[in-house]
Scaffold this active site. Structure first.
Site, PDB file in Angstrom:
ATOM      1  N   ASP A 133      23.822  35.465  43.162  1.00  0.00           N
ATOM      2  CA  ASP A 133      23.319  35.711  43.866  1.00  0.00           C
ATOM      3  C   ASP A 133      21.998  36.515  44.233  1.00  0.00           C
ATOM      4  OD1 ASP A 133      23.132  35.261  46.904  1.00  0.00           O
ATOM      5  OD2 ASP A 133      23.600  37.397  46.792  1.00  0.00           O
ATOM      6  N   GLU A 160      19.143  32.957  41.011  1.00  0.00           N
ATOM      7  CA  GLU A 160      18.678  32.936  42.209  1.00  0.00           C
ATOM      8  C   GLU A 160      17.580  33.671  42.060  1.00  0.00           C
ATOM      9  OE1 GLU A 160      19.039  32.372  46.840  1.00  0.00           O
ATOM     10  OE2 GLU A 160      20.085  33.668  46.189  1.00  0.00           O
TER      11      GLU A 160
END
Length: 647
Positions: free
Chosen positions: A437, A474
């Site tokens: 993330d 990401e």
């Protein structure tokens, strides 16, 4: 494998200390505190008697009750009458050893080791339980560590003889400089979680409103037998180009009664096992689980704020990087059952040919910001080491994750913590990969400045344990570091491609001038992953725009035309996803078109995620909609790129 923080100990000489020390433990009680404890117990709230010990000619004895009550962090029942002291059997302690970090069994007893470079004092806090949620008579035992005896380099350690091999809760009080402007946040009132704890004990039931102020403690169980993975067990080892990924939340997947599962296993790891036939029917061969590290789902309700009616069900607010989310255990089973049932889930998925990828959050923690801190671990242990600090702005926390703090990922100690955590999930739980993330945070230096080649991103894919794993970035953060198409990948990292999401949304929505962009995206985004340096953008052509469309009406509707259009758009998105070069990823709920179309718009539903990594495309995805996997002309071979969800 390199020992954690071994470089920090290279110049540290062992200290000559006595073989052991004897720590007398003093317990104090009073009639008033006993009444308070009885009252709290009757209301089914956790009670801890706390004892602080000072060594020397005398022992200072205090006693108070921690009770989790709505709206209060704790309630202090002060002693109002004379107290009675009870001397427990003496504890024998040894200096202990610096490695491994965390808690471990050694020949002389139970060893505790914790890193803190800037601490001046560390106290080990122990609670011995008779059983689940039942505290033994001695309450909390606190052992002060002597820096001349119990410290090697920057690691504090102590060994305690004859502690039980399970049913022990522990934490630390850590003290040091109170100089806020230099980044320190020490506060001995907080009992802190061990960053290397493998199990975390807190509330047992997910979103239990009667226990929303629960404290979190580290725990262990050395009596637990090794997990039986089975004689014929093997990892699926599916090539990235053949993956069809299903992103899902463990709890939300089966929590509703419509799952048809027994209430005791709804929303649990075991609940996922029961739905494996459904996953196979969808044609997927990998699940990407939203965060499953321990987090506090009630964090929004710990103080008055605009979100204090909400529950954090996604889990992007990590408390500990090693412990599985304990409230995903079935029937409130607690941390040990959570660990075992997580392994059962992985084993069952692997036996069904489904890989397990974890969505991991190493960019920030639950501890929030300086205005409303929620101190549970890192902030109180060594804030200046674990978080990025702006020393030119009164030592304030830097915030590149949008959540109040930013993990100091490229500090050697924090980097090793992250790598140790990843290794633990691969070795202990057999996971197949990780999606990072806000991975651009991990590409920032200790001062927050971008790094072109961060050491950890190169070390991770070459690690002897982690090299087999799928690793997905990401490639952006909340500070504007947009690395789509240029994430430091070392020929191993895959990426979520934000431009795929935007361009596919815009084309299917009907925006003009998007035919070329749409064709580029489904063909593998050659402009990004063959590096178009001639467009004059200097690599800064990212976008934060949201190209959703409600199909003419916001929210639920009875309009047949709007509903028909939403359904058609859903199908359009799915076809676009399945014909795009690389590995597709679906969002949990895409398979529930009829109920989903009633509550969200088509644009918000589809989550394409693509890896472009070979010359044959994705045969499994192509077969799912009945088209050839290869057009006979070959496919462009770029580095791996994940097309992220259109949400």
């Amino acid at each position: 494998m390199m020992l954690p923080h071994s470089a920090l100990l290279s110049n540290s000489l062992p200290t000559r200390v006595p073989a052991f020390g004897v720590h007398p433990i003093i317990i104090s009680r009073s009639k008033s505190s006993e009444r308070a404890a009885s009252s709290v117990k009757s209301s089914q709230q956790r009670v801890f008697g706390e004892v602080r010990q000072e060594f020397g000619d005398r022992c200072q004895m205090t006693s108070f009750v921690h009770a989790a009550r709505e709206g209060d962090q704790s309630v202090l029942a002060e002693e109002e009458e004379a107290f009675q002291t009870i001397r427990s059997p003496m504890l024998k302690v040894f200096p202990g050893q610096a490695h491994p970090l965390g808690v471990s069994e050694v020949e002389s007893g139970t060893n505790f080791a914790i890193f803190s470079e800037n601490a001046t004092a560390v106290t080990l806090c122990l609670v011995i339980q008779r059983g689940v949620n039942e505290i033994a008579d001695q309450g909390m035992i606190e052992l002060s560590l002597d820096p001349k005896v119990n410290k090697t380099g920057d690691i504090w350690h102590i060994c305690v003889e004859d502690l039980p091999r399970n049913n022990v809760l522990y934490g630390y009080r850590v003290d040091g400089s109170r100089d806020w402007h230099h980044g320190h946040r020490f506060d001995t009132r907080n009992i802190l979680l061990d960053p290397y704890a493998k199990l975390v004990e807190g509330r047992r039931i997910f979103a239990d409103a009667n226990n929303k102020m629960s404290k979190f403690f580290a725990t262990y169980d050395f009596d637990c037998l090794p997990f039986d993975w089975g004689e014929n067990y093997k990892l699926p080892n599916i090539p990235e180009k053949d993956l069809v990924i299903y992103e899902m939340n463990v709890r939300a997947f089966t929590a509703d009664e419509s799952s048809g599962l027994d209430p005791e296993i709804r929303g649990s790891y075991l609940g996922v096992i029961e739905k494996i036939p459904h996953l196979l029917e969808l044609g997927i061969n990998a699940v990407e689980l939203l965060p499953v590290f321990e987090f506090d789902e009630m964090e929004f309700q710990r103080r008055p704020n605009p979100r204090d009616h909400m529950i954090n069900t996604w889990g992007y607010s990590t408390i500990n990087f090693f412990a599985p989310m304990s409230r995903y255990a079935s029937n409130g089973g607690g941390p040990l059952n959570a660990s075992r049932e997580f392994k059962e889930m992985v084993k069952a998925l692997h036996n069904a040919g489904i890989e397990v990828i974890l969505d991991v959050v190493y960019n920030h923690t639950n501890e929030a910001d300086d205005e409303n801190p929620y101190t549970t671990s890192f902030r109180g242990i060594d804030n200046k080491v674990y978080y990025m600090i702006d020393l030119n702005n009164n030592g304030q926390l830097l915030n590149f994750a949008g959540c109040g703090n930013t993990l100091n990922c490229n500090h050697p100690v924090v980097m090793e913590l992250i790598l140790d955590s990843l290794r633990h999930w691969v070795v202990e739980y057999h996971v197949d990969g990780f999606r990072f993330d806000l991975a651009s945070v991990l590409c920032r230096g200790t001062d927050g400045s971008p790094l072109s080649a961060p050491h950890w991103s190169r070390q991770l894919p070459k690690d002897s344990i982690l090299s087999r794993c799928k690793i997905i970035a990401e490639p952006w953060d909340c500070g504007g570091l947009y690395l789509v198409g240029k994430f430091p990948n070392w020929d191993r990292w895959a990426e979520w491609n934000g431009k795929y999401r935007d361009d596919v949304r815009r084309f299917i929505k009907g925006d003009t001038g998007m035919k070329g962009g749409f064709a580029t995206r489904i063909a593998g985004s050659a402009d990004l992953y063959r590096h178009n340096d001639n467009n004059g953008e200097g690599g800064n052509d990212g976008s934060n725009d949201n190209f959703s469309w409600n199909c003419g009406f916001e929210g639920e509707t009875a309009d047949a035309n709007v509903k028909a259009l939403r359904l058609r758009q859903m199908k359009n998105f799915h076809v676009a996803l399945m014909i795009s070069q690389g590995t597709p990823m679906m969002l949990m709920g895409m398979n529930m078109v009829i109920p989903v179309m009633e509550i969200i718009t088509a644009m918000d539903m589809i989550m394409p995620l693509i890896i472009s990594s070979g010359d044959k495309g994705n045969s499994r995805a192509a077969a799912a909609i009945g088209i050839p996997a290869n057009n006979g002309k070959g496919h462009i071979s770029f580095r791996r790129v994940l097309q992220p969800w259109i949400m």
